[in-house]
Design a protein around this motif. Structure first.
Motif, PDB file in Angstrom:
ATOM      1  N   ALA A 147     -61.487  -8.379  37.381  1.00  0.00           N
ATOM      2  CA  ALA A 147     -61.625  -9.404  38.419  1.00  0.00           C
ATOM      3  C   ALA A 147     -62.191  -8.816  39.706  1.00  0.00           C
ATOM      4  CB  ALA A 147     -60.272 -10.060  38.677  1.00  0.00           C
ATOM      5  N   VAL A 148     -61.709  -7.651  40.106  1.00  0.00           N
ATOM      6  CA  VAL A 148     -62.177  -7.035  41.353  1.00  0.00           C
ATOM      7  C   VAL A 148     -63.601  -6.514  41.194  1.00  0.00           C
ATOM      8  CG1 VAL A 148     -61.786  -5.139  42.979  1.00  0.00           C
ATOM      9  CG2 VAL A 148     -59.861  -6.519  42.187  1.00  0.00           C
ATOM     10  N   ALA A 149     -63.939  -5.951  40.050  1.00  0.00           N
ATOM     11  CA  ALA A 149     -65.315  -5.488  39.833  1.00  0.00           C
ATOM     12  C   ALA A 149     -66.297  -6.652  39.902  1.00  0.00           C
ATOM     13  CB  ALA A 149     -65.416  -4.772  38.490  1.00  0.00           C
ATOM     14  N   ASP A 150     -65.906  -7.806  39.371  1.00  0.00           N
ATOM     15  CA  ASP A 150     -66.765  -8.988  39.419  1.00  0.00           C
ATOM     16  C   ASP A 150     -66.873  -9.572  40.827  1.00  0.00           C
ATOM     17  OD1 ASP A 150     -67.979  -9.505  36.963  1.00  0.00           O
ATOM     18  OD2 ASP A 150     -66.145 -10.351  36.120  1.00  0.00           O
ATOM     19  N   ALA A 151     -65.704  -9.746  41.480  1.00  0.00           N
ATOM     20  CA  ALA A 151     -65.678 -10.431  42.776  1.00  0.00           C
ATOM     21  C   ALA A 151     -66.053  -9.527  43.931  1.00  0.00           C
ATOM     22  CB  ALA A 151     -64.286 -11.017  43.011  1.00  0.00           C
ATOM     23  N   GLY A 152     -65.788  -8.240  43.804  1.00  0.00           N
ATOM     24  CA  GLY A 152     -66.050  -7.302  44.879  1.00  0.00           C
ATOM     25  C   GLY A 152     -64.827  -7.050  45.734  1.00  0.00           C
ATOM     26  N   PHE A 153     -64.877  -5.990  46.517  1.00  0.00           N
ATOM     27  CA  PHE A 153     -63.795  -5.623  47.437  1.00  0.00           C
ATOM     28  C   PHE A 153     -64.425  -4.948  48.649  1.00  0.00           C
ATOM     29  CE2 PHE A 153     -64.733  -1.816  45.158  1.00  0.00           C
ATOM     30  CZ  PHE A 153     -64.436  -0.765  46.008  1.00  0.00           C
ATOM     31  N   PRO A 154     -63.766  -4.981  49.812  1.00  0.00           N
ATOM     32  CA  PRO A 154     -64.312  -4.315  50.998  1.00  0.00           C
ATOM     33  C   PRO A 154     -64.057  -2.811  50.916  1.00  0.00           C
ATOM     34  CG  PRO A 154     -62.237  -5.380  51.542  1.00  0.00           C
ATOM     35  CD  PRO A 154     -62.524  -5.728  50.114  1.00  0.00           C
ATOM     36  N   ILE A 155     -65.102  -2.012  50.990  1.00  0.00           N
ATOM     37  CA  ILE A 155     -64.917  -0.576  50.827  1.00  0.00           C
ATOM     38  C   ILE A 155     -64.277   0.012  52.082  1.00  0.00           C
ATOM     39  CG2 ILE A 155     -66.903  -0.476  49.285  1.00  0.00           C
ATOM     40  CD1 ILE A 155     -68.306   1.213  51.453  1.00  0.00           C
ATOM     41  N   SER A 156     -63.548   1.083  51.888  1.00  0.00           N
ATOM     42  CA  SER A 156     -62.848   1.736  52.985  1.00  0.00           C
ATOM     43  C   SER A 156     -63.809   2.584  53.803  1.00  0.00           C
ATOM     44  CB  SER A 156     -61.741   2.637  52.440  1.00  0.00           C
ATOM     45  OG  SER A 156     -62.302   3.736  51.737  1.00  0.00           O
TER      46      SER A 156
END
Length: 564
Positions: A147-156
């Protein structure tokens, strides 16, 4: 924005719990593992979910195409298992893999590209551990990461800085460039990172198991990428198909009222940490609490002893430790109490030992070995888990250098693990134990550790990132918790002091750096440097009111301890 808020909320959670806890290098990985525990899974399930998420959110340190070493305590059976998912050298790898005109290649010339890519083992090992001990369905463990790989996440900010620092090498690979350097510029902190190619690979692993990576089209793509690179390696699809994890016996030794257990060869970490602790066991470490100013004798003496014990252990490590399946490692002798008592007598409380040398442990066999010269080791991530049934996992996972080989296949960064072998196969006609050989596992410094109390039950679990510095990071943290009575969080945050082969390293920007002049006056070679440890620890306290868990996550990275 929602995920950014989630990150901040998880970072604010106190590291205290009564049922279960996970300490890992990213809040989303902690949440993925915790979700499995809440769903009725156990520590093995949580470790697999966390590793899958780390592949998405911490690609610079570990991933599906790397390796891992996992210690598992089965509370019901009271059994400790050491699951070896270390990478292996391809069958065609020559002894002089990293020689150029008879001389060792510069590290980055060796590491970047296909030459140093080892046959990955993390997923095969986790699959075997899951078949033996897992509770939830395998596919369920990958859902959060997909789910996170598809939707994306804010990188640190940390990941952003690492991308920027390595932009030149990452930019040479088309897939890595498109993912991490869109438009030719490194992703900024807070920018969303989507990796649909990795999501597809994760789906394949969820559906097919580790066969997805070791057989079929993904395996073919990995082998082709390795062999077709301008700096080519030797991996074939047969190497990938033939990989098998190993179930080994942990190495354990007493330390005061506790028993410490670590990982056996091919890791040098378990033996070296146990040696350091055995040497320190001859000292009154409790009287040398380091929390003070560099001018205090107890602070200086604590650094002296930590560093000297580490230097002695490193001398043995560099000569004797390697893959025990292919080299006669004198494991029993290196941990023999009488031998370690003799080694402890080398320590002078007032003066550094001049050039520590390897000892002559009993039960040594085979041809005389040459000591491996120091060379870079980097990367890795660590997670510690305790579940509600009392099962424990300590797992250290790696692709070796930061961003591994800087070679991406289907959203995965490949490892450069073969650079953990000695670049020199022999010195002055004597073989180096950790030389390259077909099917051999390169020596590791990963040091997942479980501490057992006098009742035979787990009392603490700890491990770290940091290449060969892992050994000193873990030993210092064990002393902090066991001798100085520190909770995990302050213990993992301590200014780092430890041996790096013959020298002592002190963490820049901390009070430890102020110890340099006094240690140099005692004869130690000293380096003050930035430390990038990645310690994650959990303490288990059994009291009249029941179990209390305390966790610690290294403030130098993006991790968090999360429990309930």
């Amino acid at each position: 924005m929602i995920r950014l808020v989630l990150l901040l909320l998880l970072l604010a959670v106190p590291a205290r719990a009564q049922r279960q806890m996970i300490a890992v290098a990213h809040p989303l990985a902690a949440e993925a593992g915790s979700a499995m525990l809440r769903a009725g899974g156990n520590a093995i399930d949580a470790a697999i979910a966390a590793q899958a998420m780390l592949a998405v959110v911490e690609p610079q340190a570990s991933g599906l195409a790397g390796g891992a070493l996992l210690l598992h305590w089965d509370a019901a059976a009271r059994r400790l298992a050491a699951w070896d998912g270390r990478e292996t050298a391809p069958a065609a790898a020559p002894p002089g893999l990293f020689l150029r005109d008879g001389q060792p290649m510069p590290f980055l010339d060796a590491a970047v590209g296909g030459r140093a890519v080892g046959v990955p083992g993390a997923m095969r090992m986790l699959e075997a551990a899951h078949k033996d001990q897992g509770r939830l369905p395998w596919a369920q463990l990958f859902a959060p990461a997909i789910a996170v790989a598809d939707a994306g996440f804010p990188i640190s900010a940390r990941l952003s800085a690492q991308i920027a620092a390595d932009a030149d090498r990452l930019g040479r690979d088309p897939q890595a460039r498109a993912l991490l350097l869109p438009g030719g510029r490194p992703l900024a902190a807070g920018a969303p990172l989507r990796n649909p190619a990795l999501a597809a690979t994760l789906r394949a692993v969820a559906e097919q198991g580790a066969d997805a990576l070791h057989l079929g089209p993904i395996a073919a793509d990995i082998a082709t990428a390795v062999r077709a690179h301008a700096n080519p390696g030797f991996m074939t699809t047969d190497d990938l198909a033939g990989y098998a994890p190993r179930l080994r016996e942990a190495v354990c030794a007493p330390y005061r009222t506790w028993t410490l257990c670590g990982f056996p060869p091919p890791s040098s970490g378990g033996v070296a940490v146990l040696q350091i602790m055995a040497l320190l066991g001859h000292q009154d470490m409790a009287s040398l609490d380091p929390r003070g100013t560099p001018s205090e004798a107890r602070v200086l003496d604590a650094a002296h002893l930590l560093g000297e014990a580490g230097r002695i252990a490193f001398a043995d490590r560099n000569r004797y430790l390697a893959d025990g399946d292919q080299v006669a490692v004198p494991l029993r002798g290196l941990l023999d109490p009488a031998y370690l008592t003799l080694r402890a007598q080398l320590i002078d409380r007032d003066r550094a030992l001049a050039g520590p040398r390897a000892g002559n442990p009993p039960w040594s066999a085979g041809a005389p070995l040459a000591a491996q010269p120091p060379q870079p080791e980097n990367g890795t991530s660590h997670l510690s888990i305790v579940d509600a049934a009392g099962n424990v996992v300590a797992m250290t996972t790696t692709i070796e250098d930061v961003f591994g080989a800087r070679l991406m296949v289907r959203g995965m960064l490949l490892n450069n693990e073969l650079t953990d072998f000695s670049f020199l196969p022999e010195i002055d006609g004597r073989p180096v134990a950790n030389r390259v050989a077909p099917g051999k596992r390169p020596r590791s410094s990963m040091s997942p550790t479980i501490v057992f109390g006098a009742d035979g039950l787990p009392a603490a679990v700890v491990g770290s990132a940091g290449g060969f510095r892992i050994i000193g990071h873990v030993a210092q943290t064990l002393v902090a918790m066991l001798d100085w009575g520190m909770d995990p969080q302050p213990a993992v945050a301590l200014p780092r002091i430890g041996a790096a082969n013959e020298r002592i390293e002190l963490e820049a920007g901390t009070s430890a750096a102020g110890l340099a002049p006094a240690l140099q006056a005692r004869g130690f070679p000293v380096e003050v440097r930035t430390m990038t440890s990645g310690l994650h620890a959990i303490r288990m306290l059994r009291e009249a009111g029941g179990l209390r868990l305390k966790g610690g996550a290294d403030p130098r990275r993006d991790g968090v301890a999360l429990g309930e």
